[in-house]
Design an enzyme around this catalytic site. Structure first.
Site, PDB file in Angstrom:
ATOM      1  N   HIS A 107       6.772 -45.418 -21.702  1.00 59.17           N
ATOM      2  CA  HIS A 107       7.688 -46.768 -21.494  1.00 59.17           C
ATOM      3  C   HIS A 107       7.786 -46.866 -20.169  1.00 59.17           C
ATOM      4  O   HIS A 107       7.561 -45.821 -19.156  1.00 59.17           O
ATOM      5  CB  HIS A 107       9.101 -46.285 -21.971  1.00 59.17           C
ATOM      6  CG  HIS A 107       9.248 -46.229 -23.418  1.00 59.17           C
ATOM      7  ND1 HIS A 107      10.502 -46.389 -24.094  1.00 59.17           N
ATOM      8  CD2 HIS A 107       8.272 -46.663 -24.480  1.00 59.17           C
ATOM      9  CE1 HIS A 107      10.137 -46.558 -25.385  1.00 59.17           C
ATOM     10  NE2 HIS A 107       8.936 -46.525 -25.443  1.00 59.17           N
TER      11      HIS A 107
ATOM     12  N   GLU B  71      10.198 -47.423 -17.546  1.00 61.30           N
ATOM     13  CA  GLU B  71      11.192 -46.576 -16.905  1.00 61.30           C
ATOM     14  C   GLU B  71      10.679 -45.069 -16.788  1.00 61.30           C
ATOM     15  O   GLU B  71      10.814 -44.282 -15.845  1.00 61.30           O
ATOM     16  CB  GLU B  71      12.462 -46.597 -17.425  1.00 61.30           C
ATOM     17  CG  GLU B  71      13.097 -48.132 -17.710  1.00 61.30           C
ATOM     18  CD  GLU B  71      12.804 -48.377 -19.166  1.00 61.30           C
ATOM     19  OE1 GLU B  71      11.692 -48.238 -19.656  1.00 61.30           O
ATOM     20  OE2 GLU B  71      13.918 -48.754 -19.833  1.00 61.30           O
TER      21      GLU B  71
ATOM     22  N   CYS C  68      15.827 -47.708 -23.531  1.00 64.56           N
ATOM     23  CA  CYS C  68      15.698 -47.417 -24.876  1.00 64.56           C
ATOM     24  C   CYS C  68      16.635 -46.066 -25.044  1.00 64.56           C
ATOM     25  O   CYS C  68      16.928 -45.388 -24.120  1.00 64.56           O
ATOM     26  CB  CYS C  68      14.696 -47.211 -25.380  1.00 64.56           C
ATOM     27  SG  CYS C  68      13.613 -45.655 -24.970  1.00 64.56           S
TER      28      CYS C  68
ATOM     29  N   CYS D 194      14.543 -43.241 -22.648  1.00 69.92           N
ATOM     30  CA  CYS D 194      14.365 -43.882 -21.085  1.00 69.92           C
ATOM     31  C   CYS D 194      15.805 -43.560 -20.587  1.00 69.92           C
ATOM     32  O   CYS D 194      16.287 -43.195 -19.583  1.00 69.92           O
ATOM     33  CB  CYS D 194      14.046 -45.017 -21.063  1.00 69.92           C
ATOM     34  SG  CYS D 194      12.194 -45.254 -21.243  1.00 69.92           S
TER      35      CYS D 194
END
Ligand SMILES: [Zn+2]
Length: 174
Positions: free
Chosen positions: A57, A59, A106, A116
């Site tokens: 992801h 981040e 998320c 995240c």
């Protein structure tokens, strides 16, 4: 134009995050997201979806790079086994940083144990600026609310939501 809780500078960094999301390798099962970690008016690190691994992801990548660069303090080497930033990130080193993300961080994820939102809190980040609320397509959203409950300032920039969404238009029903 700046709105409640954000400035023209925020808009500039958030636009950078949205542009970065275009670098994500295409996927039919995950969003394309860009993230920019900024402190003191400078970019510390960036990340985008699937940048290093198919499960990455945005981040998470930005935070992993911060840990690798020693920016997050703590014990980065302890947190990067398998490319996963873990508890070693926690420190005050990023307390003044802002995480800009094209999508709401998320709260739950299927592929890795920590979301995240959890990684952001663990890294000590106190402010998150996002463009687009996560639609409950793959997992339920709720990251922004949860971050707020942890004391993180979460700023939503609705005027850029359409841009972040357009890059993911193929995933959205209708
Ligand atoms: Zn995530």
């Amino acid at each position: 134009m700046a709105g409640p809780g954000y400035t023209d500078t925020d808009l500039r960094w958030l636009r950078e995050a949205i542009e970065l999301s275009r670098c994500s390798p295409p996927s039919d099962g995950a969003f394309s997201v860009g993230a920019v970690l900024v402190s003191g008016g400078e970019i510390l690190t960036t990340g985008f979806s699937r940048e290093r691994d198919q499960h990455d992801h945005a981040e998470e990548v930005a935070l992993a790079k911060a840990a690798e660069a020693g920016l997050a303090g703590g014990r980065p080497e302890a947190g990067l086994a398998g490319g996963r930033p873990e508890a070693g990130l926690a420190s005050a080193g990023l307390a003044g940083a802002t995480m800009y993300s094209s999508l709401e961080p998320c709260l739950r994820r299927l592929s890795r144990p920590r979301s995240c939102a959890q990684l952001i809190v663990a890294a000590g980040i106190r402010r998150v600026v996002l463009a687009w609320r996560e639609p409950p397509l793959f997992v339920p959203g709720g990251g922004a609310r949860w971050l707020g409950e942890q004391g993180v300032t979460v700023v939503e920039v609705p005027e850029l939501a359409d841009q972040a969404r357009a890059i993911n238009a193929h995933l959205i029903p209708g």
